[in-house]
Design an enzyme around this catalytic site. Structure first.
Site, PDB file in Angstrom:
ATOM      1  N   LYS A  45       0.807  -1.224   0.000  1.00 32.44           N
ATOM      2  CA  LYS A  45       0.000   0.000   0.000  1.00 32.44           C
ATOM      3  C   LYS A  45       0.839   1.272   0.000  1.00 32.44           C
ATOM      4  CE  LYS A  45      -3.631  -0.403  -0.454  1.00 32.44           C
ATOM      5  NZ  LYS A  45      -4.266  -0.646  -1.786  1.00 32.44           N
ATOM      6  N   GLY A  47       1.898   2.634  -3.076  1.00 31.07           N
ATOM      7  CA  GLY A  47       1.898   3.154  -4.444  1.00 31.07           C
ATOM      8  C   GLY A  47       2.325   2.127  -5.477  1.00 31.07           C
ATOM      9  N   THR A  49       0.629  -0.171  -7.239  1.00 28.60           N
ATOM     10  CA  THR A  49      -0.192  -0.239  -8.454  1.00 28.60           C
ATOM     11  C   THR A  49       0.063   0.980  -9.332  1.00 28.60           C
ATOM     12  OG1 THR A  49      -1.870  -1.518  -7.278  1.00 28.60           O
ATOM     13  CG2 THR A  49      -2.569  -0.389  -9.298  1.00 28.60           C
ATOM     14  N   TRP A  50       0.175   2.116  -8.713  1.00 23.01           N
ATOM     15  CA  TRP A  50       0.398   3.376  -9.435  1.00 23.01           C
ATOM     16  C   TRP A  50       1.690   3.303 -10.246  1.00 23.01           C
ATOM     17  CZ3 TRP A  50       0.952   8.722  -6.530  1.00 23.01           C
ATOM     18  CH2 TRP A  50       0.693   9.771  -7.429  1.00 23.01           C
ATOM     19  N   HIS A 107       6.605  -7.314  -2.623  1.00 22.72           N
ATOM     20  CA  HIS A 107       6.569  -6.608  -1.336  1.00 22.72           C
ATOM     21  C   HIS A 107       7.642  -7.151  -0.396  1.00 22.72           C
ATOM     22  CE1 HIS A 107       3.043  -4.401  -2.395  1.00 22.72           C
ATOM     23  NE2 HIS A 107       2.172  -5.363  -2.222  1.00 22.72           N
ATOM     24  N   SER A 137      -3.807   3.114   4.929  1.00 19.79           N
ATOM     25  CA  SER A 137      -4.145   2.444   3.680  1.00 19.79           C
ATOM     26  C   SER A 137      -4.103   0.925   3.843  1.00 19.79           C
ATOM     27  CB  SER A 137      -3.169   2.889   2.588  1.00 19.79           C
ATOM     28  OG  SER A 137      -3.556   2.373   1.339  1.00 19.79           O
ATOM     29  N   VAL A 227      -2.738   7.818 -15.602  1.00 19.25           N
ATOM     30  CA  VAL A 227      -2.424   7.410 -14.229  1.00 19.25           C
ATOM     31  C   VAL A 227      -2.994   8.357 -13.176  1.00 19.25           C
ATOM     32  CG1 VAL A 227      -0.328   6.236 -15.003  1.00 19.25           C
ATOM     33  CG2 VAL A 227      -0.140   8.546 -14.058  1.00 19.25           C
ATOM     34  N   MET A 232      -7.648   5.828 -12.954  1.00 20.18           N
ATOM     35  CA  MET A 232      -7.281   4.472 -12.563  1.00 20.18           C
ATOM     36  C   MET A 232      -8.434   3.780 -11.844  1.00 20.18           C
ATOM     37  SD  MET A 232      -3.334   5.099 -11.380  1.00 20.18           S
ATOM     38  CE  MET A 232      -3.336   3.739 -10.271  1.00 20.18           C
TER      39      MET A 232
END
Length: 293
Positions: A45, A47, A49-50, A107, A137, A227, A232
């Site tokens: 959590k 970022g 995916t971004w 991760h 998050s 983005v 998104m």
């Protein structure tokens, strides 16, 4: 599909983990990286995916636009560590990638990264997010994600987060371990979530410089539009709406995407205790993260 019960946490070589990230351990550790692989590494959590989407667009937005509309991001940028019942493992998905370079996310704390990434001098993009927003998050994500251990209430969760009793262990160990590795391994680009929020274009330029990419202004502008957080969120290929383990009616996978949302969750007492604990755990670190912009 019948969903399995939520996993429990256990100590795995000094790091809190769940079986969904240790069941395929030998295959993860023996994964054969390539020199042109790009590994996206983050604490959960922060970022992931971004940045995965930014890189996917920079590399393949022009050459394979059809993928953007038909292949979920989690297949374009597989999650190396994961092994969920009745789904392909992360290592299988990574090995099946036909793209060059392969974009792979993890991760894992730095000491758990498969050694072939170091041996092959693969490039690694690490993203760090301030601990307070990261905790908030991760809490909401754990509420909606049945593949995560039961988070309990916010107060319980925050205590566990501070103690490193969450999947992938201590935030402090994670961000600092990768920061130290960057000092000796030149192929790490260390980014901050807050910098991306502040000036996405500048951070894309820095990424391109690190990766040796030179998109046209038009290409870069298209990436920056795609983005944007709201775009998104509306893109089913990005927002994990196809993942059965996630109940987005509890909390959306892409929830706020802001800096400073922690202020809506921390009580004054929690904030004071957290700050004191943070000061102790970060006293020997040269890392500086911003909790507001």
């Amino acid at each position: 599909m019948e969903l399995p019960p939520r996993p429990t946490l256990f100590d795995f070589h000094g790091v809190s983990m769940s079986k969904y990230f240790t069941d395929n351990w030998d295959n993860v550790q023996n994964f054969q990286a390539r020199p042109d692989d790009v590994l996206i590494a983050t604490y959960p959590k922060a970022g992931t995916t971004w940045v995965s989407y930014i890189l996917d667009l920079l590399y393949f937005g022009q050459t394979c636009p059809e993928r953007q509309a038909s292949v979920p991001l989690q297949q374009r940028v597989p999650f190396l560590d994961i092994s969920l019942p009745s789904l392909p493992t992360g290592t299988d998905l990574a090995e099946q990638l036909s793209t060059t370079p392969r974009l792979i996310k993890t991760h894992l704390p730095v000491q758990f990264v498969p050694k072939s990434f170091w041996e092959q001098s693969s490039r690694i993009v690490y993203v760090a997010r301030n601990a307070k927003d990261n905790a908030v998050s991760f809490y909401h994500f754990s509420r909606m994600n049945r593949a995560a251990p039961e988070p309990g209430d916010w107060n319980t969760y925050l205590r566990n987060f501070m103690d490193g009793k969450v999947v992938f262990g201590s935030w402090y160990d994670h961000v600092n371990g990768w920061w130290q590795k960057k000092q000796t391994y030149s192929n790490i680009h260390y980014m901050f979530y807050e910098d991306l929020i502040e000036d996405c274009g500048r951070e894309i330029d820095r990424l391109c410089s690190f990766l040796g990419l030179s998109p046209t202004l038009e290409e870069k502008n298209r990436v920056m539009t795609d983005v944007k957080f709201d775009n998104m969120r509306q893109d089913q290929m990005i927002s994990f709406t196809t993942v059965k383990y996630m109940d987005q009616s509890i909390s959306p996978f892409l929830r706020r995407g802001k800096v400073g949302d922690w202020k809506n969750h921390f009580t004054v007492a929690q904030n004071e205790e957290f700050d004191e604990d943070y000061k102790q755990k970060m006293k020997n670190s040269s890392l500086t993260l911003r909790t507001e912009l």
